[in-house]
Write a protein that holds these residues in place. Structure first.
Motif, PDB file in Angstrom:
ATOM      1  N   GLN A   1     -21.595 -63.919-111.902  1.00 42.49           N
ATOM      2  CA  GLN A   1     -21.004 -65.238-112.082  1.00 42.49           C
ATOM      3  C   GLN A   1     -22.084 -66.319-112.065  1.00 42.49           C
ATOM      4  O   GLN A   1     -21.894 -67.405-112.585  1.00 42.49           O
ATOM      5  CB  GLN A   1     -19.956 -65.527-110.998  1.00 42.49           C
ATOM      6  N   SER A   2     -23.228 -66.022-111.448  1.00 41.01           N
ATOM      7  CA  SER A   2     -24.325 -66.987-111.439  1.00 41.01           C
ATOM      8  C   SER A   2     -25.000 -66.974-112.802  1.00 41.01           C
ATOM      9  O   SER A   2     -24.860 -66.048-113.574  1.00 41.01           O
ATOM     10  CB  SER A   2     -25.334 -66.629-110.344  1.00 41.01           C
ATOM     11  N   ARG A   3     -25.760 -67.963-113.113  1.00 44.33           N
ATOM     12  CA  ARG A   3     -26.425 -68.076-114.410  1.00 44.33           C
ATOM     13  C   ARG A   3     -27.915 -67.755-114.292  1.00 44.33           C
ATOM     14  O   ARG A   3     -28.741 -68.344-114.954  1.00 44.33           O
ATOM     15  CB  ARG A   3     -26.225 -69.491-114.986  1.00 44.33           C
ATOM     16  N   GLU A   4     -28.246 -66.798-113.450  1.00 47.80           N
ATOM     17  CA  GLU A   4     -29.637 -66.414-113.264  1.00 47.80           C
ATOM     18  C   GLU A   4     -30.096 -65.509-114.398  1.00 47.80           C
ATOM     19  O   GLU A   4     -29.293 -64.991-115.153  1.00 47.80           O
ATOM     20  CB  GLU A   4     -29.785 -65.704-111.922  1.00 47.80           C
ATOM     21  N   THR A   5     -31.396 -65.294-114.484  1.00 47.76           N
ATOM     22  CA  THR A   5     -31.945 -64.421-115.510  1.00 47.76           C
ATOM     23  C   THR A   5     -31.767 -62.966-115.113  1.00 47.76           C
ATOM     24  O   THR A   5     -31.224 -62.649-114.072  1.00 47.76           O
ATOM     25  CB  THR A   5     -33.439 -64.727-115.722  1.00 47.76           C
ATOM     26  N   TYR A   6     -32.269 -62.057-115.922  1.00 49.05           N
ATOM     27  CA  TYR A   6     -32.200 -60.613-115.692  1.00 49.05           C
ATOM     28  C   TYR A   6     -30.757 -60.128-115.639  1.00 49.05           C
ATOM     29  O   TYR A   6     -30.382 -59.349-114.779  1.00 49.05           O
ATOM     30  CB  TYR A   6     -32.953 -60.211-114.419  1.00 49.05           C
ATOM     31  N   HIS A   7     -29.950 -60.564-116.603  1.00 46.51           N
ATOM     32  CA  HIS A   7     -28.536 -60.214-116.602  1.00 46.51           C
ATOM     33  C   HIS A   7     -28.315 -58.706-116.684  1.00 46.51           C
ATOM     34  O   HIS A   7     -27.500 -58.159-115.966  1.00 46.51           O
ATOM     35  CB  HIS A   7     -27.820 -60.894-117.767  1.00 46.51           C
ATOM     36  N   GLU A   8     -29.039 -58.024-117.579  1.00 47.43           N
ATOM     37  CA  GLU A   8     -28.837 -56.578-117.704  1.00 47.43           C
ATOM     38  C   GLU A   8     -29.353 -55.864-116.463  1.00 47.43           C
ATOM     39  O   GLU A   8     -28.748 -54.908-115.990  1.00 47.43           O
ATOM     40  CB  GLU A   8     -29.516 -56.041-118.960  1.00 47.43           C
ATOM     41  N   ALA A   9     -30.463 -56.335-115.902  1.00 47.76           N
ATOM     42  CA  ALA A   9     -30.989 -55.709-114.683  1.00 47.76           C
ATOM     43  C   ALA A   9     -29.994 -55.826-113.536  1.00 47.76           C
ATOM     44  O   ALA A   9     -29.813 -54.883-112.764  1.00 47.76           O
ATOM     45  CB  ALA A   9     -32.326 -56.342-114.297  1.00 47.76           C
ATOM     46  N   ALA A  10     -29.325 -56.960-113.422  1.00 48.08           N
ATOM     47  CA  ALA A  10     -28.323 -57.125-112.362  1.00 48.08           C
ATOM     48  C   ALA A  10     -27.202 -56.118-112.542  1.00 48.08           C
ATOM     49  O   ALA A  10     -26.736 -55.514-111.575  1.00 48.08           O
ATOM     50  CB  ALA A  10     -27.778 -58.553-112.369  1.00 48.08           C
ATOM     51  N   CYS A  11     -26.775 -55.894-113.781  1.00 46.75           N
ATOM     52  CA  CYS A  11     -25.733 -54.899-114.059  1.00 46.75           C
ATOM     53  C   CYS A  11     -26.197 -53.508-113.650  1.00 46.75           C
ATOM     54  O   CYS A  11     -25.456 -52.748-113.017  1.00 46.75           O
ATOM     55  CB  CYS A  11     -25.378 -54.906-115.543  1.00 46.75           C
ATOM     56  N   HIS A  12     -27.417 -53.166-114.003  1.00 49.06           N
ATOM     57  CA  HIS A  12     -27.978 -51.862-113.640  1.00 49.06           C
ATOM     58  C   HIS A  12     -28.001 -51.693-112.126  1.00 49.06           C
ATOM     59  O   HIS A  12     -27.634 -50.641-111.605  1.00 49.06           O
ATOM     60  CB  HIS A  12     -29.412 -51.724-114.154  1.00 49.06           C
ATOM     61  N   LEU A  13     -28.475 -52.720-111.433  1.00 50.13           N
ATOM     62  CA  LEU A  13     -28.609 -52.619-109.983  1.00 50.13           C
ATOM     63  C   LEU A  13     -27.265 -52.440-109.289  1.00 50.13           C
ATOM     64  O   LEU A  13     -27.156 -51.634-108.357  1.00 50.13           O
ATOM     65  CB  LEU A  13     -29.339 -53.847-109.437  1.00 50.13           C
ATOM     66  N   ILE A  14     -26.265 -53.171-109.726  1.00 46.97           N
ATOM     67  CA  ILE A  14     -24.934 -53.015-109.129  1.00 46.97           C
ATOM     68  C   ILE A  14     -24.425 -51.592-109.376  1.00 46.97           C
ATOM     69  O   ILE A  14     -23.921 -50.934-108.471  1.00 46.97           O
ATOM     70  CB  ILE A  14     -23.937 -54.054-109.692  1.00 46.97           C
ATOM     71  N   PHE A  15     -24.558 -51.107-110.607  1.00 45.92           N
ATOM     72  CA  PHE A  15     -24.074 -49.760-110.909  1.00 45.92           C
ATOM     73  C   PHE A  15     -24.854 -48.707-110.125  1.00 45.92           C
ATOM     74  O   PHE A  15     -24.278 -47.777-109.569  1.00 45.92           O
ATOM     75  CB  PHE A  15     -24.163 -49.467-112.411  1.00 45.92           C
ATOM     76  N   MET A  16     -26.163 -48.851-110.057  1.00 41.70           N
ATOM     77  CA  MET A  16     -26.978 -47.870-109.326  1.00 41.70           C
ATOM     78  C   MET A  16     -26.673 -47.899-107.831  1.00 41.70           C
ATOM     79  O   MET A  16     -26.684 -46.852-107.182  1.00 41.70           O
ATOM     80  CB  MET A  16     -28.458 -48.093-109.609  1.00 41.70           C
ATOM     81  N   ALA A  17     -26.388 -49.065-107.279  1.00 43.90           N
ATOM     82  CA  ALA A  17     -26.024 -49.135-105.863  1.00 43.90           C
ATOM     83  C   ALA A  17     -24.767 -48.313-105.612  1.00 43.90           C
ATOM     84  O   ALA A  17     -24.677 -47.567-104.637  1.00 43.90           O
ATOM     85  CB  ALA A  17     -25.797 -50.587-105.442  1.00 43.90           C
ATOM     86  N   TRP A  18     -23.814 -48.412-106.501  1.00 44.99           N
ATOM     87  CA  TRP A  18     -22.593 -47.618-106.364  1.00 44.99           C
ATOM     88  C   TRP A  18     -22.880 -46.142-106.611  1.00 44.99           C
ATOM     89  O   TRP A  18     -22.430 -45.271-105.873  1.00 44.99           O
ATOM     90  CB  TRP A  18     -21.531 -48.130-107.336  1.00 44.99           C
ATOM     91  N   LEU A  19     -23.659 -45.847-107.655  1.00 42.27           N
ATOM     92  CA  LEU A  19     -23.913 -44.461-108.041  1.00 42.27           C
ATOM     93  C   LEU A  19     -24.662 -43.684-106.965  1.00 42.27           C
ATOM     94  O   LEU A  19     -24.420 -42.490-106.775  1.00 42.27           O
ATOM     95  CB  LEU A  19     -24.692 -44.434-109.361  1.00 42.27           C
ATOM     96  N   HIS A  20     -25.538 -44.343-106.239  1.00 46.72           N
ATOM     97  CA  HIS A  20     -26.255 -43.659-105.158  1.00 46.72           C
ATOM     98  C   HIS A  20     -25.287 -43.089-104.130  1.00 46.72           C
ATOM     99  O   HIS A  20     -25.547 -42.042-103.547  1.00 46.72           O
ATOM    100  CB  HIS A  20     -27.277 -44.584-104.491  1.00 46.72           C
ATOM    101  N   ARG A  21     -24.172 -43.751-103.937  1.00 44.75           N
ATOM    102  CA  ARG A  21     -23.169 -43.249-103.008  1.00 44.75           C
ATOM    103  C   ARG A  21     -22.574 -41.944-103.517  1.00 44.75           C
ATOM    104  O   ARG A  21     -22.195 -41.074-102.741  1.00 44.75           O
ATOM    105  CB  ARG A  21     -22.061 -44.285-102.832  1.00 44.75           C
ATOM    106  N   VAL A  22     -22.485 -41.789-104.840  1.00 45.52           N
ATOM    107  CA  VAL A  22     -21.884 -40.605-105.444  1.00 45.52           C
ATOM    108  C   VAL A  22     -22.827 -39.403-105.388  1.00 45.52           C
ATOM    109  O   VAL A  22     -22.405 -38.296-105.107  1.00 45.52           O
ATOM    110  CB  VAL A  22     -21.483 -40.896-106.912  1.00 45.52           C
ATOM    111  N   VAL A  23     -24.109 -39.623-105.637  1.00 48.82           N
ATOM    112  CA  VAL A  23     -25.040 -38.499-105.753  1.00 48.82           C
ATOM    113  C   VAL A  23     -25.793 -38.180-104.463  1.00 48.82           C
ATOM    114  O   VAL A  23     -26.682 -37.336-104.476  1.00 48.82           O
ATOM    115  CB  VAL A  23     -26.060 -38.709-106.896  1.00 48.82           C
ATOM    116  N   ASN A  24     -25.432 -38.793-103.369  1.00 48.68           N
ATOM    117  CA  ASN A  24     -26.125 -38.520-102.112  1.00 48.68           C
ATOM    118  C   ASN A  24     -26.089 -37.050-101.715  1.00 48.68           C
ATOM    119  O   ASN A  24     -26.879 -36.618-100.896  1.00 48.68           O
ATOM    120  CB  ASN A  24     -25.570 -39.378-100.976  1.00 48.68           C
ATOM    121  N   GLY A  25     -25.219 -36.267-102.287  1.00 43.91           N
ATOM    122  CA  GLY A  25     -25.117 -34.856-101.947  1.00 43.91           C
ATOM    123  C   GLY A  25     -26.091 -33.978-102.702  1.00 43.91           C
ATOM    124  O   GLY A  25     -25.856 -32.791-102.854  1.00 43.91           O
TER     125      GLY A  25
END
Length: 163
Positions: free
Chosen positions: A34-58
């Motif tokens: 919602q913020s207008r900061e730069t690195y829009h695609e990187a922010a998307c990647h980081l949010i998804f990877m934060a969630w995905l790490h929870r899935v692959v911890n096994g």
């Protein structure tokens, strides 16, 4: 017995359940966009990877920007499983990200073409395309997030996630 990539790579985890879990996580944590900061695609990647790490911890592995000759897959996820014969194998999943930017066309078509090349190179029949909507006029996260099954131009099954 060592891990191998030479055995059949079935889908052992329900994609809809995993991706629905991501959309729930995204709805709770996606406000960074919602913020207008730069690195829009990187922010998307980081949010998804934060969630995905929870899935692959096994025991799974997340490779970010996995090189495949031309271009790069945004994320290649690998996790172990045991096949019907008791052989230990790796399941591979390709995930491509696109960001729908203001005053730009919907990136789904380009994403599907790009995904086709990656899926062919990895010999996978299915991939996932996640499109993050960055347009200021976009509906709220709860209204716009959805999962659907589509077919790529080369006939691959693709799970399309709109976030």
């Amino acid at each position: 017995m060592p891990w191998t990539t030479e055995c059949h790579r079935p889908t052992t985890v329900s994609r809809p359940a995993i991706l629905q879990g991501f959309l729930t996580f995204w709805r709770r944590n996606g406000e960074i966009l919602q913020s207008r900061e730069t690195y829009h695609e990187a922010a998307c990647h980081l949010i998804f990877m934060a969630w995905l790490h929870r899935v692959v911890n096994g025991g799974g592995v997340i490779d970010r920007e996995y090189a495949l000759g031309r271009g790069r897959i945004d994320i290649c996820v690998q996790w172990p499983y045991t096949d019907a014969d008791g052989k230990r194998c790796w399941q591979w999943e390709d995930i491509e990200f696109k960001v729908h930017q203001p005053r730009q066309p919907d990136p789904v078509e380009d994403g599907l073409h790009q995904l086709d090349g990656y899926l062919d190179r990895l010999d996978l029949s299915h991939g996932t395309l996640i499109v993050f909507d960055r347009r200021p006029t976009t509906p709220h996260l709860l209204e716009r997030s959805a999962i659907e099954q589509v077919t790529s131009p080369r006939g691959h099954a693709v799970t399309l996630v709109r976030a």
